[in-house]
Design a protein around this motif. Structure first.
Motif, PDB file in Angstrom:
ATOM      1  N   LEU A   9      41.151  46.018  33.885  1.00 24.02           N
ATOM      2  CA  LEU A   9      40.149  46.319  34.902  1.00 24.02           C
ATOM      3  C   LEU A   9      38.801  45.714  34.550  1.00 24.02           C
ATOM      4  N   ARG A  10      38.358  45.905  33.311  1.00 24.88           N
ATOM      5  CA  ARG A  10      37.056  45.374  32.907  1.00 24.88           C
ATOM      6  C   ARG A  10      37.066  43.840  32.959  1.00 24.88           C
ATOM      7  N   ALA A  11      38.163  43.221  32.541  1.00 27.08           N
ATOM      8  CA  ALA A  11      38.246  41.759  32.580  1.00 27.08           C
ATOM      9  C   ALA A  11      38.148  41.247  34.013  1.00 27.08           C
ATOM     10  N   PHE A  12      38.814  41.935  34.940  1.00 24.12           N
ATOM     11  CA  PHE A  12      38.769  41.492  36.336  1.00 24.12           C
ATOM     12  C   PHE A  12      37.386  41.716  36.933  1.00 24.12           C
ATOM     13  N   MET A  13      36.715  42.789  36.547  1.00 22.46           N
ATOM     14  CA  MET A  13      35.354  43.016  37.027  1.00 22.46           C
ATOM     15  C   MET A  13      34.401  41.942  36.485  1.00 22.46           C
ATOM     16  N   ARG A  14      34.553  41.573  35.220  1.00 21.95           N
ATOM     17  CA  ARG A  14      33.700  40.517  34.652  1.00 21.95           C
ATOM     18  C   ARG A  14      33.922  39.203  35.397  1.00 21.95           C
ATOM     19  N   LEU A  15      35.172  38.920  35.758  1.00 18.70           N
ATOM     20  CA  LEU A  15      35.456  37.704  36.524  1.00 18.70           C
ATOM     21  C   LEU A  15      34.715  37.729  37.854  1.00 18.70           C
ATOM     22  N   GLN A  16      34.750  38.860  38.552  1.00 25.42           N
ATOM     23  CA  GLN A  16      34.081  38.953  39.849  1.00 25.42           C
ATOM     24  C   GLN A  16      32.565  38.871  39.705  1.00 25.42           C
ATOM     25  N   HIS A  17      32.012  39.455  38.639  1.00 27.52           N
ATOM     26  CA  HIS A  17      30.571  39.331  38.407  1.00 27.52           C
ATOM     27  C   HIS A  17      30.187  37.862  38.195  1.00 27.52           C
ATOM     28  N   ALA A  18      31.029  37.131  37.470  1.00 27.12           N
ATOM     29  CA  ALA A  18      30.773  35.708  37.253  1.00 27.12           C
ATOM     30  C   ALA A  18      30.834  34.936  38.570  1.00 27.12           C
ATOM     31  N   LEU A  19      31.744  35.317  39.454  1.00 29.50           N
ATOM     32  CA  LEU A  19      31.842  34.658  40.763  1.00 29.50           C
ATOM     33  C   LEU A  19      30.610  34.950  41.608  1.00 29.50           C
ATOM     34  N   LEU A  20      30.120  36.181  41.560  1.00 22.88           N
ATOM     35  CA  LEU A  20      28.914  36.533  42.318  1.00 22.88           C
ATOM     36  C   LEU A  20      27.695  35.763  41.824  1.00 22.88           C
ATOM     37  N   ALA A  21      27.676  35.462  40.522  1.00 22.54           N
ATOM     38  CA  ALA A  21      26.532  34.766  39.944  1.00 22.54           C
ATOM     39  C   ALA A  21      26.479  33.301  40.357  1.00 22.54           C
TER      40      ALA A  21
ATOM     41  N   TRP B 298      35.790  53.328  48.081  1.00 15.98           N
ATOM     42  CA  TRP B 298      35.648  52.465  46.906  1.00 15.98           C
ATOM     43  C   TRP B 298      34.294  51.763  46.995  1.00 15.98           C
ATOM     44  N   GLY B 299      34.059  50.832  46.059  1.00 12.06           N
ATOM     45  CA  GLY B 299      32.876  49.994  46.116  1.00 12.06           C
ATOM     46  C   GLY B 299      33.200  48.698  46.839  1.00 12.06           C
ATOM     47  N   LEU B 300      32.411  47.658  46.593  1.00 11.20           N
ATOM     48  CA  LEU B 300      32.666  46.368  47.237  1.00 11.20           C
ATOM     49  C   LEU B 300      33.632  45.505  46.445  1.00 11.20           C
ATOM     50  N   LEU B 301      33.772  45.754  45.147  1.00 11.65           N
ATOM     51  CA  LEU B 301      34.617  44.912  44.303  1.00 11.65           C
ATOM     52  C   LEU B 301      35.962  45.584  44.065  1.00 11.65           C
ATOM     53  N   ALA B 302      37.028  44.875  44.378  1.00 13.54           N
ATOM     54  CA  ALA B 302      38.373  45.410  44.195  1.00 13.54           C
ATOM     55  C   ALA B 302      38.702  45.516  42.701  1.00 13.54           C
ATOM     56  N   PRO B 303      39.550  46.448  42.308  1.00 17.66           N
ATOM     57  CA  PRO B 303      39.904  46.589  40.897  1.00 17.66           C
ATOM     58  C   PRO B 303      41.035  45.672  40.452  1.00 17.66           C
ATOM     59  N   THR B 304      41.696  44.988  41.388  1.00 24.07           N
ATOM     60  CA  THR B 304      42.859  44.179  41.052  1.00 24.07           C
ATOM     61  C   THR B 304      43.096  43.135  42.139  1.00 24.07           C
ATOM     62  N   PRO B 305      43.673  41.970  41.803  1.00 26.15           N
ATOM     63  CA  PRO B 305      44.004  40.979  42.828  1.00 26.15           C
ATOM     64  C   PRO B 305      45.017  41.495  43.845  1.00 26.15           C
TER      65      PRO B 305
END
Length: 448
Positions: free
Chosen positions: A246-258, A293-300
């Motif tokens: 979960l944390r790895a996927f969230m970090r990926l999405q944060h990187a995409l938002l940046a 939920w929030g805006l970011l999904a927890p899984t693909p």
């Protein structure tokens, strides 16, 4: 980078650019039991050179088969195989390999894709079952399933990155190239044949579409679901094994938002199946109800139905939304977004009620109490329109809308996503409301 000499089966270390200039083959395969590792290879070199087939293990047969095909059919001296060319006891080397993997597959002269659990069928047999599934990739002895290769996370980038790709069955019989098998691959993966044939660059696909390609795939280590997509999204992210999926996927999405303004990252649906969503709802810390939920999904997995979402359509008629203050960015409390337009359900009636109370001389206490009552009753639900669109079978586009709700009366800028099992498609003209900055709170979730 290390590669195998396809004649001597010795490992050679060198600069990746030099091997690229010389030309090297690369193997895409499904790992099996007793794979030959970097530390074990030296002990098997003599058997690989001179041993009678079949060799002592299927893994050795695979290595020799790949080298022979690279040498005899493609005229290449160098062969790269992840199982034996990476020293995985070195954390530094493993990290470098993960970060560089997409580039290595992209720069290879040819990618040999070995489907050990497939046997090439006569053309007539393939055509009889092609209507329901790509028969050429059906698993031997289990025709209702495709090769395990299509279920793995890492093989997604191994399909997308190479410019030249040839598929082989378990006996190293050629099945076809990525270009010639594009229709069958599209049916098996959901990836448009235009991307597979190179008519369009897959990089142009939306974030949501790329996430949908990963849905249904698995990896041996949970974090690899995120790490195996780094090259696909062209983002830099250092692997941190132990952080959890979960944390790895969230970090990926944060990187995409940046690095991206692609709002299709929010165009997902929570599964309707109770058990599929329940585990995340149960893991969420705080008062989160079913479907929130929030805006970011927890899984693909939550993007599995988003393959038709586009973020940059070549259509001048679509109504694009200007985002004040730079669009989306991470704030301390959550994801901050300039929500314009947002249509609050019955918002006009709320303000009308307030105006009547003021004219009637209501006290401040009564005003706040009545506002809270109306807010609870109406819930203040809103439809937030994204800058992404879903395309139907006729090519028509409809804007994607999601539902949000204020967390409390004050501050009203704190919202959460609701009715996550759906998103709404809007085909008419969008009515703009006053721009407002909102922070969409992401649930704090224990690893699942």
């Amino acid at each position: 980078m290390r590669v195998l000499d396809t004649t001597t089966f010795q490992l050679h270390a060198g600069d990746q650019l030099q091997f690229k200039n010389d030309g090297y083959a690369i193997l895409s395969h499904r790992w099996g039991e007793r794979e030959v590792t970097f530390s074990q290879l030296d002990a098997h070199v003599d058997e690989l050179r001179t041993g009678a087939a079949p060799l002592s293990t299927p893994a050795l047969d695979k290595i020799r088969g790949a080298c022979e095909v690279a040498r005899e059919q493609h005229g290449l001296r160098w062969m790269w195989i992840d199982s034996c060319c990476i020293n995985k006891t070195s954390t530094v080397e493993e990290t470098e390999s993960i970060v560089s993997m997409f580039k290595w597959y992209r720069d290879a002269k040819v990618c040999l894709t070995y489907l050990w659990d497939v046997t090439k069928k006569p053309t007539a047999d393939r055509s009889r079952s092609a209507a329901t599934s790509p028969a050429i990739f059906q698993r031997t002895g289990c025709p209702e399933k495709l090769s395990e290769w299509f279920e793995r996370g890492w093989t997604l980038q191994e399909l997308l990155a190479p410019r030249a790709m040839v598929f082989y069955d378990g006996c190293w019989t050629e099945l076809g190239t990525k270009a010639s098998l594009a229709p069958e691959l599209e049916k098996a993966t959901g990836i448009s044949a235009r991307y597979l044939m190179g008519a369009d660059r897959f990089e142009k696909a939306s974030i949501a579409a790329k996430m949908s390609w990963m849905a249904g795939r698995v990896t041996g280590r949970g974090e690899d679901i995120a790490y195996s997509m780094l090259g696909i999204f062209d983002v830099a992210l250092l692997p941190q094994y132990g952080e959890g999926k979960l944390r790895a996927f969230m970090r990926l999405q944060h990187a995409l938002l940046a690095k991206s303004t692609d709002e299709s990252i929010f165009a997902w649906r929570m599964p309707d199946e109770p058990e599929a969503a329940k585990k995340y709802n149960n893991a969420a810390k705080g008062s989160w109800e079913s479907g929130e939920w929030g805006l970011l999904a927890p899984t693909p997995e939550w993007f599995c139905d988003s393959g038709r979402v586009v973020a940059d359509p070549e259509d001048e008629k679509v109504q694009r939304i200007a985002r004040p203050n730079g669009g989306f960015f991470m704030a301390q409390q959550g994801l901050q977004v300039s929500m314009a337009p947002i249509e609050w359900t019955n918002a006009a009636w709320v303000w009308a009620d307030l105006s009547m109370l003021v004219l009637a001389g209501a006290t401040v206490v009564g005003l706040v109490g009545y506002f809270a009552y109306r807010r609870r009753k109406l819930k203040g639900d809103g439809k937030f329109t994204l800058n992404c669109w879903e395309r139907d079978d006729r090519g028509n586009l409809a804007a994607v809308r999601i539902y949000v709700r204020p967390l409390a009366l004050e501050p009203t800028r704190m919202v959460k996503r609701i009715r996550c099992q759906e998103y709404r498609l809007h085909r008419g003209k969008i009515k703009f409301a006053d721009p407002q900055v909102a922070i969409v709170v992401q649930p704090e979730v224990a690893e699942v």
